[in-house]
Design an enzyme around this catalytic site. Sequence first.
Site, short mmCIF file in Angstrom:
data_model
loop_
_atom_site.label_atom_id
_atom_site.label_comp_id
_atom_site.label_asym_id
_atom_site.label_seq_id
_atom_site.Cartn_x
_atom_site.Cartn_y
_atom_site.Cartn_z
N GLY A 111 0.85 -1.19 0.00
CA GLY A 111 0.00 0.00 0.00
C GLY A 111 0.88 1.23 0.00
CD GLU A 112 2.41 6.33 1.01
OE1 GLU A 112 3.54 6.55 0.54
OE2 GLU A 112 2.12 6.55 2.20
CB SER A 113 5.32 2.67 3.79
OG SER A 113 6.03 3.75 3.22
CB CYS A 140 5.14 -3.67 -1.41
SG CYS A 140 5.55 -2.32 -2.55
CB ILE A 155 3.25 -2.04 -7.71
CG1 ILE A 155 2.71 -3.14 -8.64
CG2 ILE A 155 2.47 -0.74 -7.91
CD1 ILE A 155 1.27 -3.54 -8.34
NE ARG A 156 4.32 4.83 -5.45
CZ ARG A 156 3.60 5.42 -4.50
NH1 ARG A 156 2.30 5.18 -4.41
NH2 ARG A 156 4.17 6.24 -3.64
CG HIS A 191 2.54 -5.97 -4.32
ND1 HIS A 191 1.77 -5.42 -3.31
CD2 HIS A 191 3.29 -4.95 -4.80
CE1 HIS A 191 2.04 -4.14 -3.18
NE2 HIS A 191 2.97 -3.83 -4.06
NE ARG A 234 7.91 6.03 1.38
CZ ARG A 234 7.46 6.90 0.49
NH1 ARG A 234 8.28 7.75 -0.10
NH2 ARG A 234 6.18 6.92 0.16
CD GLU A 264 0.17 -8.33 -1.79
OE1 GLU A 264 0.25 -7.09 -1.77
OE2 GLU A 264 1.17 -9.07 -1.67
#
Length: 238
Positions: A59-61, A90, A151-152, A215, A120, A217
């Site tokens: 997600g967004e850490s 991630c 992804i990022r 990821h 990051r 998942e």
Amino acid sequence: MAHVQVSHNVTIGILALQGAFAEHQAALKKLSCQKKIAIVLVRAAEDLSACDALIIPGGESTTIALLAKLAGLLEPLRTFLQKKPVWGTCAGAILLAQAVKNTKKGGQELLGGVSVTVARNGWGSQVESFEAPLSIDGLQDPSVPFMGVFIRAPVILALHPSTRNPPIEIIARLPTNLVPKSQKLMVHNEGDSDPHDPQSIVAVRQGRHMLTTFHPELTNDGRFHEYFVRTCVLPTLL
């Protein structure tokens, strides 16, 4: 379908504040031992008390850390880490790191637990996401590559082994020839192709904890979830 032999009832929590927690939940439900695995979506400190292990999703850490702080979860999560297995994917990998580079202004709250430094968005922005097949010993059917979805994704800059902590086991590396030509590590010296460079590492274990910079998942392949249950979670219940 990935299968794991489970002789105990196991409760696995998924930090469900932001990010791909539903995808982890679906992956755990698909394991052929699903009747013996209970899943708890963790949104408050009391949710942790029922858990034998925890997954922190992608997600967004920074957002996950902020929401955890607002929910009064940061210290309970740090305490949980000292006793029970945690896997971060991630953004979750960033939160499990000992230190992080390229943070947003104001820094980044970390949980720690794995002795690495990460950066990051080390592979670039969302539009520079990519997939690559990974050869990983220890997974079921190791001859079948596992598709890593980046992804990022964060990049591991350094390992920090210490006699005070469990050894760091490298689970997977991303071979240089599998990186799309358009990709350039933001933190990598151009021309450095050392196969032992920590920046090629995309999955590690340290004691009961595991992190993956990609990821698992977001695939239909449940072997990484089976691996976490088998190698990190079940040994702590014996």
